[in-house]
Design an enzyme around this catalytic site. Sequence first.
Site, mmCIF file in Angstrom:
data_model
loop_
_atom_site.group_PDB
_atom_site.id
_atom_site.type_symbol
_atom_site.label_atom_id
_atom_site.label_comp_id
_atom_site.label_asym_id
_atom_site.label_seq_id
_atom_site.Cartn_x
_atom_site.Cartn_y
_atom_site.Cartn_z
ATOM 1 N N HIS A 239 0.750 -1.268 0.194
ATOM 2 C CA HIS A 239 -0.045 -0.063 -0.058
ATOM 3 C C HIS A 239 0.753 1.247 -0.033
ATOM 4 O O HIS A 239 0.430 2.316 -0.363
ATOM 5 C CB HIS A 239 -0.985 -0.012 1.298
ATOM 6 C CG HIS A 239 -2.076 -0.952 1.052
ATOM 7 N ND1 HIS A 239 -3.267 -0.793 0.799
ATOM 8 C CD2 HIS A 239 -1.990 -2.492 1.131
ATOM 9 C CE1 HIS A 239 -3.890 -1.821 0.731
ATOM 10 N NE2 HIS A 239 -3.293 -2.856 0.975
ATOM 11 N N ASP B 145 3.445 9.362 -0.552
ATOM 12 C CA ASP B 145 2.379 8.497 -0.362
ATOM 13 C C ASP B 145 1.972 7.238 -1.370
ATOM 14 O O ASP B 145 2.176 7.572 -2.556
ATOM 15 C CB ASP B 145 0.944 9.377 -0.332
ATOM 16 C CG ASP B 145 0.101 9.164 0.711
ATOM 17 O OD1 ASP B 145 0.036 8.019 1.200
ATOM 18 O OD2 ASP B 145 -0.721 10.066 1.264
HETATM 19 C C1 GDG Z 1 -2.337 3.841 3.427
HETATM 20 C C2 GDG Z 1 -1.131 4.435 2.238
HETATM 21 C C3 GDG Z 1 -2.805 4.484 0.476
HETATM 22 C C4 GDG Z 1 -8.983 9.805 7.478
HETATM 23 N N1 GDG Z 1 -9.443 10.695 8.446
HETATM 24 C C5 GDG Z 1 -10.536 10.414 8.820
HETATM 25 C C6 GDG Z 1 -11.070 9.407 7.876
HETATM 26 N N2 GDG Z 1 -9.956 9.344 7.174
HETATM 27 C C7 GDG Z 1 -9.891 8.185 5.884
HETATM 28 C C8 GDG Z 1 -10.004 8.910 4.684
HETATM 29 C C9 GDG Z 1 -9.327 7.942 3.970
HETATM 30 C C10 GDG Z 1 -8.314 7.062 4.708
HETATM 31 O O1 GDG Z 1 -8.735 7.204 5.975
HETATM 32 C C11 GDG Z 1 -6.795 7.494 4.780
HETATM 33 O O2 GDG Z 1 -6.469 6.886 3.439
HETATM 34 P P1 GDG Z 1 -5.102 7.614 2.799
HETATM 35 O O3 GDG Z 1 -5.018 6.808 1.417
HETATM 36 O O4 GDG Z 1 -5.401 8.893 2.495
HETATM 37 O O5 GDG Z 1 -3.970 7.341 3.791
HETATM 38 P P2 GDG Z 1 -3.439 6.087 4.694
HETATM 39 O O6 GDG Z 1 -4.079 5.850 6.022
HETATM 40 O O7 GDG Z 1 -1.967 6.646 5.032
HETATM 41 O O8 GDG Z 1 -3.304 4.792 4.046
HETATM 42 C C12 GDG Z 1 -1.953 5.275 1.293
HETATM 43 C C13 GDG Z 1 -3.618 3.694 1.433
HETATM 44 O O9 GDG Z 1 -3.243 3.001 2.517
HETATM 45 C C14 GDG Z 1 -4.610 2.343 0.687
HETATM 46 O O10 GDG Z 1 -3.924 1.642 -0.055
HETATM 47 O O11 GDG Z 1 -3.410 4.932 -0.349
HETATM 48 O O12 GDG Z 1 -0.968 5.872 0.350
HETATM 49 O O13 GDG Z 1 -0.293 5.258 3.169
HETATM 50 O O14 GDG Z 1 -10.424 6.790 3.432
HETATM 51 O O15 GDG Z 1 -11.193 9.199 4.288
HETATM 52 N N3 GDG Z 1 -12.214 8.827 8.038
HETATM 53 C C15 GDG Z 1 -13.128 9.269 8.700
HETATM 54 N N4 GDG Z 1 -12.931 10.272 9.664
HETATM 55 C C16 GDG Z 1 -11.613 10.625 9.520
HETATM 56 O O16 GDG Z 1 -11.277 11.654 10.491
HETATM 57 N N5 GDG Z 1 -14.268 8.568 8.785
#
Ligand code: GDG
Length: 473
Positions: free
Chosen positions: A163, A369
Amino acid sequence: MPETPEKARRLVVVSNRVADFSAKFQTGGLAVALGDALKASKGAWFGWSGKTRDDALTAPPDIETVSGLTVATIDLTKAEAEGYYFGYANRCLWPALHYRLDLAQTNEEQSEIYFQVNARFADALMPLIEPDDLIWVNDYHLIPLAEELRGRGCTARIGFFLHTPFPSPEIFAAVPSQKRLGNALMVYDVVGFQTTWDRDNFRRYVMATLDGEQLQGDRIAAQGETTLASVFPIGIDVNHVRNLAETEDAKGPLLPYAGDDMKTIIGVDRLDYTKGLPERLRAFEVLLERFPEHHGKVHLVQIAPPTREGLPVYQEIRENVERLVGRINGRFGDLTWQPVIYLHRGVPQDTLTRLFRRSHVGLVTPLHDGMNLVAKEYIAAQAPQNPGVLVLSRFAGAAEQLREAILINPHDIQETARALDRALTMPRQERWARHNRLWQRIETYDLFNWRDSFIQSFAESDTNPVNLFPKEA
Ligand code: GDG
């Protein structure tokens, strides 16, 4: 001659933690997409329970059946959790995979525990596996798992999805125990990456460090093993996000009323040093410095839920972010206008989605990322006729697909500030044209496309067809 009937294949997902299927609603899209495939194939999800106990080494796995799928977890000892999870995985691999060798801490004891915990995962998982299963291993915590399973006689097909980014070979070659990791990755039938950039880095690493060879297509060979190293960009459940966003008007005000000409810039990130939060705040500060016409007319809403708070580097990033928020509000705000609204906690998904819809700019500035799902969620939540603008770091995996966003170098604070001004003043026609293209791309390459194409890749050079969704008898 009658055709051989397709044999249904069972999916087994393995990740550090399992999704909580007893929860009333699944908020994570990933849990829904994998949960559906697991239920359809009567599959299993295996991982760490998140709990520690003194007798974890001898305790049997906890196995439950939830909505037709098996959820199996093991506990770890405190020393295992420290060495494997907080230690090698999150103090060494996470920073190194995000190009932060300066933060990667070397500790031989912790790396040894990481490999031992992977062996423990394999011990607990082996009795649950059948030869026709498709085993899908997720992320950097579990790189050695296939090797451990093969060592125990597992013949099922095993795929690995990373990821995070895979950094340039010079960086990966500097990680302690890198060769052990590199060789372990070669044992998988498939190694999936988020972008071509990551896949090419891995290939170059295998050629340079493991004496590997590039075969036809995406196949590579090294150390007597052959694997398929391919790109599977993760997507989101576009319709789910759109539906949540469209209920917004029914639900009343989200932000304190600040006048019709107040524009909102939204940022949502775990409070992680990879997400470029200080750089983002400094860019917002420069926007206010250089473009005073925005004073009193824009605010930055930053949601930053806590993450890995036990590690000192995460306490430092929090202090740094909070100092900057205070500085900007003190310097530019007045009794009627607070430039930065900052929450150090998570908010419910429907609130988040409505905030995305309401915001004129989505600001996503990671220094590196793997993908960044927030960028895709922001697009999915926009009103098609009057969409907001995404300002996106070139170093997020999402930038490879989302080329019509305003792409920025997050280290260049002036460039980001100019991009913010451009986004805030962009005419509707241009916003609409950019959004249209972005929308098509996230809709085509959604979460289900990602899941199905990764699972399908297991079938390559395999005589058994993949059939995870058998017709009811
Ligand atoms: C890893 C990789 C890759 C965030 N704050 C809240 C909340 N979130 C949700 C977002 C999004 C998820 O969490 C975060 O996903 P990301 O992709 O932005 O980042 P990572 O957590 O670092 O994830 C990344 C991912 O894995 C998938 O392969 O894209 O690069 O680092 O869905 O919306 N959700 C809620 N409240 C929050 O305050 N409900």
